[in-house]
Design a protein around this motif. Sequence first.
Motif, PDB file in Angstrom:
ATOM      1  N   ILE A   1       0.310  -7.398  -0.611  1.00 14.12           N
ATOM      2  CA  ILE A   1      -1.141  -7.326  -0.819  1.00 14.12           C
ATOM      3  C   ILE A   1      -1.614  -8.274  -1.910  1.00 14.12           C
ATOM      4  O   ILE A   1      -2.785  -8.352  -2.201  1.00 14.12           O
TER       5      ILE A   1
ATOM      6  N   TYR B   1      -7.853  -4.583  -0.192  1.00 11.19           N
ATOM      7  CA  TYR B   1      -6.607  -4.655   0.583  1.00 11.19           C
ATOM      8  C   TYR B   1      -6.869  -4.659   2.093  1.00 11.19           C
ATOM      9  O   TYR B   1      -5.988  -4.989   2.878  1.00 11.19           O
TER      10      TYR B   1
ATOM     11  N   LYS C   1      -2.452 -13.321  -0.912  1.00 12.90           N
ATOM     12  CA  LYS C   1      -2.684 -13.329   0.531  1.00 12.90           C
ATOM     13  C   LYS C   1      -3.159 -14.692   1.015  1.00 12.90           C
ATOM     14  O   LYS C   1      -2.961 -15.041   2.160  1.00 12.90           O
TER      15      LYS C   1
ATOM     16  N   ALA D   1       0.296  -4.991   5.929  1.00 13.59           N
ATOM     17  CA  ALA D   1       0.273  -5.130   4.466  1.00 13.59           C
ATOM     18  C   ALA D   1       1.627  -4.768   3.852  1.00 13.59           C
ATOM     19  O   ALA D   1       2.065  -5.370   2.872  1.00 13.59           O
TER      20      ALA D   1
ATOM     21  N   PRO E   1       0.841  -1.192   0.000  1.00 13.36           N
ATOM     22  CA  PRO E   1       0.000   0.000   0.000  1.00 13.36           C
ATOM     23  C   PRO E   1       0.875   1.239   0.000  1.00 13.36           C
ATOM     24  O   PRO E   1       2.058   1.175   0.319  1.00 13.36           O
TER      25      PRO E   1
END
Lengths: 254, 254
Positions: free
Chosen positions: A250, A214, A253, A245, A175
């Motif tokens: 991301i 996310y 997962k 994250a 992110p």
Amino acid sequence: MDPRLKKYLESTLKEVSIDCTIFGFHAGELKVLLLRWKGTDSWSLPGGRIFLEESANEAAVRILRERTGLQEIFLQQFYTFGAANRYKNFSPDELIKTLELTFGEDFFDEKLMKRNISIGYMALVEFEQVVATPDWYTDECRWWEISAVPTLLFDHNDMIETALKALRQQLSYQPIGYNLLPEKFTMPELQRLYETILDKQLDRRNFQKLMLSYDILEKLPEKRTGGAFKAPFLYKFDKEKYDRAIQEGITFKV
Amino acid sequence: MDPRLKKYLESTLKEVSIDCTIFGFHAGELKVLLLRWKGTDSWSLPGGRIFLEESANEAAVRILRERTGLQEIFLQQFYTFGAANRYKNFSPDELIKTLELTFGEDFFDEKLMKRNISIGYMALVEFEQVVATPDWYTDECRWWEISAVPTLLFDHNDMIETALKALRQQLSYQPIGYNLLPEKFTMPELQRLYETILDKQLDRRNFQKLMLSYDILEKLPEKRTGGAFKAPFLYKFDKEKYDRAIQEGITFKV
């Protein structure tokens, strides 16, 4: 030679140094911090040498702190520039002239124009919090819009291009935004940040769906008011999930 | 001192060098190529110095070619190792003993143990095509399973860890497998490659859906036969689309 310069050259590594591409985001524009060399119109990225007892990462943190007043912020290596000739943007004569104007005529024979490899570091900083500070061989330190950056000393235009490319790739596995946006922001503001970095338009619905997938955003009860349009929701990052994250990525997962 | 060694030290950079983490995939296992130093039981990654007129990238290509016989393959920088002390895995006495065994007793005073920064490069190669070749200061060059790598010289265990982390991140923005899998492969074989690199199990359906969404695979009319189970479909990479995905990334396509 200036005794300060002499001491600096003697107490630092000679073949390898550091340059920092420092990005800020302001008024919907991505900006980069540049330095103007003393007595010249020549600009470069902030950088410096590595002291003998200092790690490369420590040197980068120091340089960032000295130029911006900031520390404990997102700073990472993105590429090491090891071309045999990194002085290609200016002719040797132009470059020598610049260096003589900045360091004096006796500097040139001593050190520069020798082979030097530079470790490129990139930082994303809060534009408003930066106190842009020149160092002892520069007159001016200020933000430039990415699209308006002039021809820089050495290979520093390549460095900015490469840093941007690394930043774009990073959007796929981490992110981004914590240091670049205000604490509370709207989905269109987040999208504008991504579009600015990616340099392309994104579909509004796909973008929102991806960001929500996310699981790093917290939707706030309040809305942004005052505009002519329907008031958009405000979000903030859930810092714990955001940091996780960053660590875990991301994608993939499950 | 060996005149060959003397000449090499004089015609190369002193403060910065290169190390290569070369990954291969064989029998469902990720492997890494290591060298055993002459007259010792000490192992390291392949590496070397940068000649004065050579770029860092050219040096990495040369070292990879010399150790594997391969060229024009996927090779990239992943991190530059700039700690002030990179010799932490062995005690100074152990390290000196290793270097004296390999280079002779007169070597030590001259050069090594000085501050050195290493640019880490990573390559993914076709296991079957590699001709593993020691260099002039090593006796043996061979593949090791990642999980069985011994304590290496310098900070080379950290290098492998960091290379693996970079490779995992890369799976989020670039396709992978072209150099690692045979020309025709099944979806379970591709999944096994991803699972090996990520070091975790992935959901079969989600994985297949994600891979097909990248639009880089061509489903072949033939199937893999001979197994006890239902014959799985064979795929190959559409090289043109694969290369475009390497360039443009696989996230944020719209």
